[in-house]
Design a protein around this motif. Structure first.
Motif, PDB file in Angstrom:
ATOM      1  N   TRP A   7     -16.977  26.337  16.972  1.00 55.51           N
ATOM      2  CA  TRP A   7     -16.748  26.967  18.281  1.00 55.51           C
ATOM      3  C   TRP A   7     -15.329  26.499  18.927  1.00 55.51           C
ATOM      4  CZ3 TRP A   7     -16.869  22.740  21.372  1.00 55.51           C
ATOM      5  CH2 TRP A   7     -17.544  21.595  20.757  1.00 55.51           C
ATOM      6  N   ALA A   8     -14.730  25.703  18.149  1.00 57.34           N
ATOM      7  CA  ALA A   8     -13.466  24.879  18.664  1.00 57.34           C
ATOM      8  C   ALA A   8     -12.555  25.634  19.155  1.00 57.34           C
ATOM      9  CB  ALA A   8     -13.109  23.802  17.611  1.00 57.34           C
ATOM     10  N   ASP A   9     -12.648  26.914  18.276  1.00 59.89           N
ATOM     11  CA  ASP A   9     -11.460  28.056  18.609  1.00 59.89           C
ATOM     12  C   ASP A   9     -11.853  28.300  20.049  1.00 59.89           C
ATOM     13  OD1 ASP A   9     -10.132  27.586  16.324  1.00 59.89           O
ATOM     14  OD2 ASP A   9     -11.419  29.037  15.164  1.00 59.89           O
ATOM     15  N   ARG A  10     -13.031  28.222  20.651  1.00 61.03           N
ATOM     16  CA  ARG A  10     -13.186  29.031  22.020  1.00 61.03           C
ATOM     17  C   ARG A  10     -12.759  27.966  23.209  1.00 61.03           C
ATOM     18  NH1 ARG A  10     -19.737  30.377  21.068  1.00 61.03           N
ATOM     19  NH2 ARG A  10     -19.532  31.362  19.067  1.00 61.03           N
ATOM     20  N   CYS A  11     -12.165  26.983  22.664  1.00 61.53           N
ATOM     21  CA  CYS A  11     -11.574  25.966  23.804  1.00 61.53           C
ATOM     22  C   CYS A  11     -10.190  26.200  23.949  1.00 61.53           C
ATOM     23  CB  CYS A  11     -11.980  24.645  23.294  1.00 61.53           C
ATOM     24  SG  CYS A  11     -13.607  24.137  23.051  1.00 61.53           S
ATOM     25  N   PHE A  12      -9.772  26.357  25.232  1.00 61.79           N
ATOM     26  CA  PHE A  12      -8.301  26.489  25.486  1.00 61.79           C
ATOM     27  C   PHE A  12      -7.881  25.561  26.653  1.00 61.79           C
ATOM     28  CE2 PHE A  12     -10.503  30.399  24.202  1.00 61.79           C
ATOM     29  CZ  PHE A  12      -9.602  30.958  23.325  1.00 61.79           C
ATOM     30  N   HIS A  13      -6.648  25.324  26.527  1.00 60.32           N
ATOM     31  CA  HIS A  13      -5.876  24.328  27.466  1.00 60.32           C
ATOM     32  C   HIS A  13      -4.772  25.221  28.408  1.00 60.32           C
ATOM     33  CE1 HIS A  13      -2.673  21.173  28.530  1.00 60.32           C
ATOM     34  NE2 HIS A  13      -3.680  21.149  29.602  1.00 60.32           N
ATOM     35  N   ILE A  14      -4.927  25.524  29.689  1.00 64.79           N
ATOM     36  CA  ILE A  14      -4.168  25.988  30.366  1.00 64.79           C
ATOM     37  C   ILE A  14      -3.279  25.088  31.340  1.00 64.79           C
ATOM     38  CG2 ILE A  14      -3.774  27.661  32.371  1.00 64.79           C
ATOM     39  CD1 ILE A  14      -5.228  29.040  30.121  1.00 64.79           C
TER      40      ILE A  14
ATOM     41  N   LYS B 183     -12.790  20.788  15.681  1.00 65.04           N
ATOM     42  CA  LYS B 183     -12.783  21.676  14.475  1.00 65.04           C
ATOM     43  C   LYS B 183     -12.891  20.807  13.238  1.00 65.04           C
ATOM     44  CE  LYS B 183     -10.355  25.709  12.656  1.00 65.04           C
ATOM     45  NZ  LYS B 183      -9.169  26.745  12.977  1.00 65.04           N
ATOM     46  N   ASP B 184     -12.307  19.970  13.033  1.00 61.86           N
ATOM     47  CA  ASP B 184     -12.579  19.154  11.548  1.00 61.86           C
ATOM     48  C   ASP B 184     -13.841  18.568  11.534  1.00 61.86           C
ATOM     49  OD1 ASP B 184     -10.755  18.472   9.461  1.00 61.86           O
ATOM     50  OD2 ASP B 184     -11.274  16.320   9.941  1.00 61.86           O
TER      51      ASP B 184
END
Length: 587
Positions: A376-383, A370-371
Motif C-alpha cells: 500500500w506504499a503507493d497509496r501515500c502522497f506528499h503535497i 515499499k521496500d
C-alpha cells in the motif's frame, strides 16, 4: 441525461460517438476549457484518441465533428486537433439554473470518492513553540483539501501530527531549567518558551565553529560534525524522556498541555477541526521495532552505532532510522505512524501536506515502506508547498525571525472592523464584530489559497490584509451585495423566462456558474484548492459586471434575474465552504 448539467451532457454524447473502443474513464478527464474563449466553451484534445486509432489528432477531431448532431447542446469546430464545443445559450441557461436550484448545497458535489477513505496529515506544529505565519499554509491548505475530498464523496480523516518529541524538546527543557522564569511561564508560557528557545540557540552558536544555519541539524538525523556540551545535555534529556524518567516526563507533559491549550485557541479562531490530534512520541516504540526488523532483514545496516536504511536501489540517499544512542527520530516515528495508520484505517490514500523542503524526506519514507513489503506504499502522497518567508528572508524560530500567527489573525480582524465601521456604521456592534472576524480571517485564508501551492509567498501586512481585488474580502463583498438584492425582493417560485437571460453579461455569468462542478473535479484530481479560489474570483468579477450593467429590482426581467442572483449565491457559498471561508450576509 435528465439530471446532468450541460457539460456532462456534451461529454456523454461525445462518448457515444467515440464508441466502446476506448474506455470512458480514459476520455472524460481529457475535456478542458479552451485557452481562448473565442474557440468555444469546452474542448476535447484528440491526441490520446489519435494514438489509439493511429490517425492524426486533426483527422480524429474532424471525424467526431462530422458525427456531432446534438446542436441543441452545442455547436462544434475543429482547431489543430482540438474538438471545440460552443454551448447553446438557451440550453445552458435552463440546464444550469435548474441544476443549481435543485441541488442547492450539493451543487458541484460528486460521488467519485464513494467507498474510499483518505487520511490527510496537516498542520503538524511543534510543541513548545508558537504558531507563526509559516505554519498557516499547511493548516489552511490541508483543511481545504479535506473539504474538497469530502465534497467529492470520500470518507475523510484529518490528522494533526504534533512534534511533541525530539531535540527541540530537550533544548527547551534545558533552557527552562537554566534560565526560565516561573512568573513569565504562568503569564504567557508560549511566549516565554519562544524566548528561551532563541536564547538557547544564541548560546549554542557562541560555542560552535559552525555558524551557517544550513549546516546545523536541529531535529533530523544528520550527525553534527561537532557536539558541544549544551546540545549533549539536551540530547540526554530526550533520551531520559524516552526512558520514562519521572522528572523530565512531568516537565514534558506540562509543556504539551500548555501548548495544546494555546494551539486550540488558534484552531478555534481559524474554524479548524481535526479528527485526530496525536504526537510523534506515540509511535517511537513502533518505529524502533520496524528499524530493528529492517536490520534483521538485511535492508538496513549499522553505521557509527545508528541504524541506516539502504535506499540505493531507489536512487535515493540512505536514511538513518534510529540514532546511535537508541533514541528515536522523525523518521523512526513517521515510519511507525504510517504503518499504524494503515493497520487502523486501511486507507485508500494517505496525504501529507508539508513544505517543499521535505520532498526528498517523504520519498525516502515511502520507499522504505515499499521496500519492507507493504504494497500500500503507493497509496501515500506528499503535497509539497513553497516557503512562506518574511521580507528579510526565511522564517527561523531558532533565530527569533517570526511573525506570530495570533498577532496576524488579531491584526486582520482589527483592520476589518475599522472598515466595517466605516462602510456600515448602522450595524449593531455584535454583528460588526462577527463580520470583522469573517472578513479578517477570510483575508488570510484566501491569501494562502489563491496562490499555487508550489510557489513561495513573502509575507507582508499589505498582502495579507489587502481588502480589494483578488482577495477574500472582495469575494465576501460580492456575496453580501447579492444578498442585499435578495433581502429587498423575495422569490416566490423558481420560474424564469429564458429570453430574459440572453444578454451577454448574464450568459457569461451563467457559464461561470456552470463550470463549478468541473472546477471541483479539477481541484480534487490535482489536490489543489487554488483552482477553486481562481474560479470564485473570476465569477465574482463577472457578477459585479452583471450587477453594474443589468438592473435587477424594477427591471422587466426582475423575476428571472433574481433567480440568477440566487443561483450565484448558492455557488459562491458552496465554493467558499470548500476553501473554509465564512461569508457574511451583510458587509
Amino acid at each position: 441525461m435528465k439530471n446532468m448539467g450541460l457539460r456532462d451532457k456534451i461529454i456523454s454524447k461525445c462518448l457515444e460517438i467515440i464508441g466502446n473502443d476506448i474506455k470512458p474513464e480514459s476520455v472524460t478527464p481529457l475535456f478542458e476549457q479552451p485557452l481562448l474563449k473565442e474557440h468555444g466553451d469546452l474542448s476535447l484534445p484528440c491526441f490520446t484518441i489519435a494514438k489509439k486509432y493511429r490517425k492524426s489528432p486533426n483527422s480524429i477531431a474532424t471525424e467526431l465533428a462530422s458525427r456531432w448532431t446534438a446542436t441543441d447542446l452545442a455547436t462544434v469546430n475543429v482547431i489543430g486537433g482540438y474538438l471545440n464545443f460552443k454551448y447553446n445559450p438557451e440550453t445552458l441557461i435552463d440546464d444550469t439554473l435548474t441544476e443549481i436550484l435543485n441541488k442547492n448545497k450539493e451543487y458541484g458535489a460528486s460521488n467519485t470518492g464513494e467507498g474510499k477513505k483518505v487520511l490527510v496529515d496537516y498542520c503538524g506544529v511543534n510543541v513548545g513553540k508558537p504558531m507563526h505565519v509559516g505554519h498557516i499554509r499547511s493548516t489552511i491548505l490541508g483543511n481545504s483539501i479535506l473539504n474538497i475530498l469530502k465534497f467529492c464523496g470520500y470518507k475523510t480523516y484529518g490528522i494533526n501530527y504534533l512534534g511533541d518529541t525530539g531535540l527541540h524538546i530537550g533544548k527547551l527543557i534545558y533552557a527552562i531549567n537554566t534560565w526560565g522564569d516561573i512568573n513569565k511561564i504562568r503569564e504567557n508560557p508560549i511566549k516565554h518558551f519562544f524566548d528561551l528557545y532563541v536564547k538557547f540557540h544564541k548560546e549554542e552558536m557562541k560555542n560552535r565553529t559552525i555558524t551557517k544555519e544550513s549546516e546545523l541539524i536541529d531535529n533530523d538525523d544528520t550527525v553534527l560534525t561537532e557536539d558541544i556540551p549544551l546540545v549533549k545535555n539536551a540530547k540526554e534529556i530526550v533520551r531520559k524522556i524516552e526512558n520514562n524518567d519521572p522528572e523530565y516526563i512531568k516537565q514534558w507533559q506540562e509543556i504539551i498541555e500548555l501548548s495544546n491549550n494555546y494551539f486550540q485557541k488558534l484552531y478555534d479562531l481559524l474554524g479548524i477541526k481535526f479528527d485526530e490530534i496525536t504526537g510523534q512520541s506515540q509511535y517511537s516504540n513502533k518505529g524502533k521495532e520496524i528499524a530493528l526488523k529492517a536490520l534483521e532483514m538485511g535492508r538496513a545496516k549499522t553505521q557509527d552505532g545508528a541504524i541506516v536504511y539502504n535506499l540505493s536501489k531507489y536512487n535515493l540517499p540512505d536514511k538513518i532510522i534510529l540514532r546511535s544512542d537508541g533514541s528515536s527520530m522523525y523518521s523512526t516515528q513517521d515510519i511507525g505512524a504510517l504503518i499504524t495508520r494503515y493497520e487502523t484505517h486501511k486507507f485508500d490514500k494517505c496525504i501529507y501536506v508539508t513544505g517543499e523542503e521535505q520532498k526528498l524526506y517523504f520519498q525516502q519514507i515511502f520507499a522504505i515502506i515499499k521496500d519492507l513489503g507493504y504494497d500500500w506504499a503507493d497509496r501515500c502522497f506528499h503535497i509539497p508547498f513553497g516557503l512562506l518567508n518574511l521580507p528579510e528572508g526565511k522564517i527561523s524560530t531558532r533565530e527569533g525571525k517570526v511573525v506570530f500567527l495570533e498577532e496576524v489573525l488579531n491584526r486582520a480582524q482589527e483592520l476589518a472592523l475599522n472598515i466595517v465601521k466605516e462602510k456600515n456604521p448602522e450595524l449593531p456592534d455584535d454583528i460588526k464584530t462577527d463580520v470583522a472576524k469573517k472578513v479578517g480571517i477570510g483575508a488570510i485564508k484566501y491569501m494562502i489559497l489563491s496562490i499555487a501551492p508550489e510557489k513561495n509567498i513573502t509575507f507582508t501586512w499589505e498582502k495579507a490584509l489587502n481588502l480589494e481585488n483578488n482577495s477574500g474580502p472582495y469575494i465576501q463583498y460580492s456575496y453580501a451585495r447579492a444578498n442585499s438584492i435578495l433581502r429587498k425582493k423575495s422569490i416566490n417560485e423558481y420560474r424564469w423566462l429564458t429570453k430574459d437571460l440572453l444578454d451577454q453579461e448574464t450568459v457569461t455569468l451563467i457559464k461561470d456558474l456552470s463550470n463549478f462542478p468541473f472546477t471541483v473535479r479539477l481541484a480534487e484530481h490535482n489536490l489543489n484548492p487554488q483552482v477553486i479560489a481562481e474560479f470564485v474570483n473570476n465569477t465574482c468579477m463577472d457578477f459585479n459586471y452583471f450587477y453594474d450593467k443589468c438592473r435587477v429590482i424594477g427591471s422587466e426581467q426582475e423575476k428571472s434575474r433574481l433567480i440568477l442572483v440566487k443561483s450565484f449565491c448558492i455557488v459562491i457559498s458552496n465554493a467558499m465552504n470548500l476553501l473554509g471561508i465564512d461569508l457574511p450576509e451583510k458587509m
